[in-house]
Enzyme design. Sequence first.
Site, PDB file in Angstrom:
ATOM      1  N   GLU A  61       0.947  -1.253  -0.250  1.00  0.00           N
ATOM      2  CA  GLU A  61      -0.050  -0.123  -0.007  1.00  0.00           C
ATOM      3  C   GLU A  61       0.984   1.413  -0.038  1.00  0.00           C
ATOM      4  OE1 GLU A  61      -3.629   2.112   2.511  1.00  0.00           O
ATOM      5  OE2 GLU A  61      -2.828   0.066   2.846  1.00  0.00           O
TER       6      GLU A  61
ATOM      7  N   CYS B 168      -4.225   7.780   2.827  1.00  0.00           N
ATOM      8  CA  CYS B 168      -3.761   7.018   1.671  1.00  0.00           C
ATOM      9  C   CYS B 168      -4.908   7.303   0.618  1.00  0.00           C
ATOM     10  CB  CYS B 168      -3.485   5.658   1.612  1.00  0.00           C
ATOM     11  SG  CYS B 168      -4.672   4.712   2.375  1.00  0.00           S
TER      12      CYS B 168
END
Length: 408
Positions: free
Chosen positions: A160, A196
């Site tokens: 990620e 994110c």
Amino acid sequence: MQNGIPIALSPIIEGMTPVGTLRYMASLLATSPVEEETCRFLGGDLVIRHEPIGVGRRDRAVELPADAVLVQVAPALAAGNTIVLKPSPETVLDSYVFAEAVIAASIPPGVINIVPGGREIGAYLVQHRDVDKVAFTGSTAAGRQIAEVCGRLLRPVSLELGGKSAAIILDDAELDLAVIGQNLFAATLVNNGQTCYAGTRILAPRSRYAEVVDIFAAFASSLPVGDALDPATLIGPLVAERQRDRVEGYIAKGSSDGARLVAGGGRPAGLDRGWFVEPTIFADVDNKSTIAQEGDLRPGAVDHRLHRRGRRHQARQRVGLRPRAARSGRPIRPGAGCRAPGAHGHHGINGYLPEPRGPVGRRQASGLGREPRPRRDRRLPEPQDRLRLTGDRTRCHKPPRDPAHGGR
């Protein structure tokens, strides 16, 4: 605790959400069989058994240390794996609280292992011979290095990495802040923009561009900036001094590249201590510019003027960091008329929040892998097939034809 998230938000984001994720994953244990039996194509029985991968190495995220780690630790534990957790140096104290919870839950020693340290420790764990799976949250540059090591070792890895999520404003979108303000905040500047999935690129139609710029400028300017322990604060400090310096460098770069600063851009008045940056909005941003392409303008966003749908998709495709996207417009069939297959990990309609029951996806420079799986985690248990031949080859026969469908 250490990442600067305001106390007004942390009980839900770093308290209720991780606990809910744990309980949800635990509930799957009662409904997810270890073995599934089906019929072989050529007759006989086929037993598919889901077994743990083994030892998982997990880098803990800076942005939401409790929530981010449990999204991956919970399904890994539910699948029977053991965990080696390396917390981020900036948020290492959260790991002590997590360790206390692990002990209080009577989890046996060795099931969850916490190893604080810097890059050297992280690199050592990635290539350790006893690690069976690697999960990493961090920069794209570090992710590429980890992927290279795991590729050489033929070791499974999920990444990620950086994000430059696009929020697409359609011609008929509701722009009244009294109506959309809460959802807008959750999709853009929650946790001081340190998420994110933050929508740091605003793609607006030419017909409403000036209106969109004014709305976002007013929205950013209205958010209270201050002490994260003050319940009235919505924007707290960034996680570290170097992160503030990086953000200020992007702001300077945006101005020098010709973008128009319409909100923020500096340090808040009266906040001389702490790593604060005002929520910042740029308009008239060239899609090829640094602040449009790179993912560290946080807390902040950039506005692009778009002329038609084709240009909208083209602007999204030019950016390599695309984990998620949001779209604002009238409630119609999800994604209808505004879809770029494979361009993003997943989408939100009229807002965005992560959903523990749905898969979290990454694309291109935003990473690899999807987690967790809805209903049953299929990533961390490894399916293994076991063949059992039987004398009765008629037991697994073809289903009868359905007359209602012409015998097909």
